[in-house]
Design an enzyme around this catalytic site. Sequence first.
Site, PDB file in Angstrom:
ATOM      1  N   GLU A  89       0.816  -1.211   0.000  1.00  0.00           N
ATOM      2  CA  GLU A  89       0.000   0.000   0.000  1.00  0.00           C
ATOM      3  C   GLU A  89       0.851   1.262   0.000  1.00  0.00           C
ATOM      4  O   GLU A  89       1.691   1.450   0.896  1.00  0.00           O
ATOM      5  CB  GLU A  89      -0.931   0.006   1.214  1.00  0.00           C
ATOM      6  CG  GLU A  89      -1.882   1.198   1.214  1.00  0.00           C
ATOM      7  CD  GLU A  89      -2.985   1.069   2.249  1.00  0.00           C
ATOM      8  OE1 GLU A  89      -3.565   2.104   2.607  1.00  0.00           O
ATOM      9  OE2 GLU A  89      -3.269  -0.060   2.680  1.00  0.00           O
ATOM     10  N   LYS A 267      -7.829  -0.296  11.102  1.00  0.00           N
ATOM     11  CA  LYS A 267      -7.182  -0.756   9.872  1.00  0.00           C
ATOM     12  C   LYS A 267      -5.927   0.059   9.618  1.00  0.00           C
ATOM     13  O   LYS A 267      -4.886  -0.467   9.194  1.00  0.00           O
ATOM     14  CB  LYS A 267      -8.153  -0.634   8.699  1.00  0.00           C
ATOM     15  CG  LYS A 267      -7.646  -1.274   7.394  1.00  0.00           C
ATOM     16  CD  LYS A 267      -6.879  -0.300   6.516  1.00  0.00           C
ATOM     17  CE  LYS A 267      -6.458  -0.946   5.205  1.00  0.00           C
ATOM     18  NZ  LYS A 267      -5.633  -0.039   4.369  1.00  0.00           N
ATOM     19  N   ASP A 283       3.709 -14.137  12.325  1.00  0.00           N
ATOM     20  CA  ASP A 283       2.386 -14.570  11.893  1.00  0.00           C
ATOM     21  C   ASP A 283       1.427 -13.384  11.869  1.00  0.00           C
ATOM     22  O   ASP A 283       0.925 -12.964  12.917  1.00  0.00           O
ATOM     23  CB  ASP A 283       1.884 -15.665  12.845  1.00  0.00           C
ATOM     24  CG  ASP A 283       0.612 -16.331  12.357  1.00  0.00           C
ATOM     25  OD1 ASP A 283      -0.116 -15.729  11.542  1.00  0.00           O
ATOM     26  OD2 ASP A 283       0.333 -17.464  12.797  1.00  0.00           O
ATOM     27  N   HIS A 381      -2.188  10.464   0.082  1.00  0.00           N
ATOM     28  CA  HIS A 381      -2.237   9.055  -0.304  1.00  0.00           C
ATOM     29  C   HIS A 381      -2.270   8.896  -1.813  1.00  0.00           C
ATOM     30  O   HIS A 381      -1.542   8.086  -2.385  1.00  0.00           O
ATOM     31  CB  HIS A 381      -3.461   8.395   0.332  1.00  0.00           C
ATOM     32  CG  HIS A 381      -3.615   6.948  -0.015  1.00  0.00           C
ATOM     33  ND1 HIS A 381      -2.848   5.960   0.560  1.00  0.00           N
ATOM     34  CD2 HIS A 381      -4.432   6.318  -0.886  1.00  0.00           C
ATOM     35  CE1 HIS A 381      -3.203   4.785   0.065  1.00  0.00           C
ATOM     36  NE2 HIS A 381      -4.161   4.975  -0.815  1.00  0.00           N
TER      37      HIS A 381
END
Length: 432
Positions: A89, A267, A283, A381
């Site tokens: 991202e 998030k 993990d 972004h």
Amino acid sequence: MSIDERTAPHSRISGLRDHSPEARLGLVAEAAGIETSALSVLQPDGGLTLAQADHMIENVVGMIGVPVGVATNFTIDGVDRLVPMATEEPSVVAAASNAARMAREHGGFHTSHSGDIMIAQVQVLDCIDPASARLRLLEARDELLELANAQDPVLVTFGGGAREISVRSIDTRVGTHVVLHLHVDVRDAMGANAVNTMAEAIAPRVAEIAGGRTLLRILSNKADLRLTRARAVFDQELLGGAQVVDDIVAASAFAEADPYRAATHNKGIMNGITAVVLATGNDTRAVESGCHSHAAREGGYTALTRFEKDAAGNLVGTIEVPLAVGLVGGATRAHPGAQASVRLLGVETARELAAVIASVGLAQNLAACRALAAEGIQRGHMSLHARTVAASAGASVEEVAQVAERIVAERNIRVERAKEVLAELREGAVSE
């Protein structure tokens, strides 16, 4: 090599983005105080081989690459850290670096830990007297701990091992279950293999004592006895002034109160956390499930961070998350890229690694909240995303910057427009 034995690392690298990937590798290695060759496995032709991958999972047919960037400016518990982040991202690495820069003015990030305890669950069915079975199991504490520790003498040698048990009766739609929790200090391991082995070993005796039959015998990813906390002060002026601070506090309060906003808020935190977890071969799914379960620990889903204003008008950010990560075993040892990432970080214990991960999560979240409060998330972004769009349109390495610059200036960051701009550039090059 310990931190004291190598050149003192520093995380401030001016203009890193302006260099080629090859040049950045050298600059990062120099800043970390390690040899450039130690990071060569992060190059596309020097990392995980197909043969190595074939030993890691089943039915291997190939590999998929994920970009690894390095976040700068982090000072964590008084130590500068260059932080590898594996993510696809755009803006994540740059945002974390920028937030860390704002925190440096006030000492960077400060962390604490609750310990290295993981929980194994042993589920018991068909108990006639569940309340009495619970007490019988608690009376057998010492016997069960001794049996568990006999399964992993190496862990015990390193100061870890089974520490405690707790027992609960749970009413379910198919009856009452007795559930024993085995608390295990896993030290510098993630701990899944150790606690699962212990749970399997004690299950027959647990069934015998409880007068039932055991079913599931496995760790819990709700690692609420392995919490990492981080805090930082973000400078008011660097953030953009008093109004930006107040707006970030208001945005934080929104996420605390509303699960719809909290899902997106968290998030953003996981953008940072997962990128470091992945880069170090840990993990990601275990960490993500633990963090989201912690966000719902009081019955409703809420934000994992809090932002407040201090007496001087600066922004204070805090985070508390369960982080089941390790430096021994698993992909961290099997994947050469993960080993290089750990070497770059310079961490020597699982707690140090968790401190970095929590700090990056806090920094990432601050950057996202600031973007939302100050200018809207799309501006920064999408400017970074434009390079990905240009590449998707077919631009070569040499053409990406030109195409991205055009579509950002036009505020039309779409693949279709990028293709048109690319065609115009190439037509112009031919005519010249």
